[in-house]
Design a protein around this motif. Structure first.
Motif, PDB file in Angstrom:
ATOM      1  N   PHE A 140      15.831 -28.032  17.742  1.00  0.00           N
ATOM      2  CA  PHE A 140      15.501 -28.778  19.024  1.00  0.00           C
ATOM      3  C   PHE A 140      14.306 -28.076  19.482  1.00  0.00           C
ATOM      4  N   ILE A 141      13.162 -28.753  19.489  1.00  0.00           N
ATOM      5  CA  ILE A 141      11.661 -28.087  19.813  1.00  0.00           C
ATOM      6  C   ILE A 141      11.219 -28.861  20.957  1.00  0.00           C
ATOM      7  N   LEU A 142      10.689 -28.053  22.078  1.00  0.00           N
ATOM      8  CA  LEU A 142      10.005 -28.525  23.208  1.00  0.00           C
ATOM      9  C   LEU A 142       9.094 -29.433  22.839  1.00  0.00           C
ATOM     10  N   ALA A 143       8.904 -30.602  23.621  1.00  0.00           N
ATOM     11  CA  ALA A 143       7.994 -31.677  22.924  1.00  0.00           C
ATOM     12  C   ALA A 143       6.586 -31.047  23.327  1.00  0.00           C
ATOM     13  N   ALA A 144       6.312 -30.235  24.020  1.00  0.00           N
ATOM     14  CA  ALA A 144       5.041 -29.416  24.504  1.00  0.00           C
ATOM     15  C   ALA A 144       4.605 -28.407  23.431  1.00  0.00           C
ATOM     16  N   LYS A 150       4.458 -29.396  14.524  1.00  0.00           N
ATOM     17  CA  LYS A 150       3.384 -29.818  13.362  1.00  0.00           C
ATOM     18  C   LYS A 150       4.025 -29.005  12.312  1.00  0.00           C
ATOM     19  N   PHE A 151       4.638 -27.706  12.253  1.00  0.00           N
ATOM     20  CA  PHE A 151       4.877 -26.707  11.462  1.00  0.00           C
ATOM     21  C   PHE A 151       6.139 -27.526  10.769  1.00  0.00           C
ATOM     22  N   ALA A 152       7.208 -27.980  11.579  1.00  0.00           N
ATOM     23  CA  ALA A 152       8.423 -28.534  11.180  1.00  0.00           C
ATOM     24  C   ALA A 152       8.061 -29.556  10.179  1.00  0.00           C
ATOM     25  N   HIS A 153       7.000 -30.586  10.663  1.00  0.00           N
ATOM     26  CA  HIS A 153       6.712 -31.676   9.855  1.00  0.00           C
ATOM     27  C   HIS A 153       6.164 -31.243   8.488  1.00  0.00           C
ATOM     28  N   GLN A 154       5.478 -30.208   8.511  1.00  0.00           N
ATOM     29  CA  GLN A 154       4.795 -29.714   7.185  1.00  0.00           C
ATOM     30  C   GLN A 154       6.032 -29.330   6.303  1.00  0.00           C
ATOM     31  N   LEU A 155       7.132 -28.639   6.845  1.00  0.00           N
ATOM     32  CA  LEU A 155       8.471 -28.111   6.106  1.00  0.00           C
ATOM     33  C   LEU A 155       9.214 -29.414   5.807  1.00  0.00           C
ATOM     34  N   SER A 156       8.760 -30.619   6.073  1.00  0.00           N
ATOM     35  CA  SER A 156       9.498 -31.865   5.664  1.00  0.00           C
ATOM     36  C   SER A 156      10.851 -32.167   6.422  1.00  0.00           C
ATOM     37  N   PHE A 157      10.755 -31.847   7.626  1.00  0.00           N
ATOM     38  CA  PHE A 157      11.663 -32.062   8.674  1.00  0.00           C
ATOM     39  C   PHE A 157      11.308 -33.412   9.382  1.00  0.00           C
ATOM     40  N   ALA A 158      12.403 -34.275   9.495  1.00  0.00           N
ATOM     41  CA  ALA A 158      12.070 -35.596  10.281  1.00  0.00           C
ATOM     42  C   ALA A 158      12.078 -35.329  11.556  1.00  0.00           C
ATOM     43  N   LEU A 159      11.187 -35.798  12.348  1.00  0.00           N
ATOM     44  CA  LEU A 159      11.144 -35.380  13.745  1.00  0.00           C
ATOM     45  C   LEU A 159      11.336 -36.730  14.750  1.00  0.00           C
ATOM     46  N   HIS A 160      12.388 -36.694  15.726  1.00  0.00           N
ATOM     47  CA  HIS A 160      12.482 -37.554  16.543  1.00  0.00           C
ATOM     48  C   HIS A 160      12.624 -37.359  18.054  1.00  0.00           C
TER      49      HIS A 160
END
Length: 175
Positions: A140-144, A150-160
């Motif tokens: 769970f990542i703070l929206a701010a 960006k890092f989670a996206h680079q590691l192929s995590f789906a973000l919602h």
């Protein structure tokens, strides 16, 4: 508690060629972990712990360093400075009730952000989680926290966006 997983100790190199040791945290690392957290900027501490703490209370420090290495694993990144170990980052996962999914967290010393240490820690953590039977990793990542998103996206995590809390993102990745 499982034996210390010495097979997870690795020597890696940052983008600038600096050597770093990646290893599981140990109970005797309490002073190292406390110093690491105290050295983080207030913003970095808030993004990691979602609170304004300045240091870890004794119970939290114990929880973060006295782990079982299977359901709870933390990998620290250590450099040598003036002959002393200095923690520059930590990534951990904690398994959920099912035992085959886990939540991760990561913190990198402000001075070392952008050095490559976060990627090294997370790739090692993902491999270790998979080897310990985890099939899914989430956070769970703070929206701010744009850098973490960006890092989670680079590691192929789906973000919602979290439907219950629009100030949070939920990151999920199958292992």
């Amino acid at each position: 508690m499982a034996d210390y997983p010495a097979e997870l100790v690795r020597k890696r190199y940052l983008f600038d060629g600096s050597p770093v040791t990646i290893r599981p945290i140990r109970a005797e690392d309490k002073p190292l972990e406390q110093e690491f957290v105290q050295h983080l900027s207030a913003d970095s501490r808030y993004k990691r712990f979602m609170s304004t703490l300045k240091e870890l209370p004794p119970g939290k420090l114990k929880y973060l360093t006295e782990i079982d290495y299977v359901r709870h694993l933390a990998l620290v990144a250590i450099i040598q400075r003036d002959g002393q170990d200095v923690e520059i980052g930590v990534a951990r996962y904690v398994a959920g009730p099912s035992g085959d999914e886990c939540e991760f967290a990561i913190a990198i010393d402000d001075e070392w952000q952008g050095s490559g240490v976060a990627g090294i820690l997370m790739l090692e953590l993902i491999d270790a989680a998979r080897a310990r039977g985890m099939r899914k990793m989430e956070a769970f990542i703070l929206a701010a926290n744009n850098n973490m998103i960006k890092f989670a996206h680079q590691l192929s995590f789906a973000l919602h966006r979290d439907p219950d809390d629009p100030g949070m993102f939920h990151a999920v990745r199958s292992l």
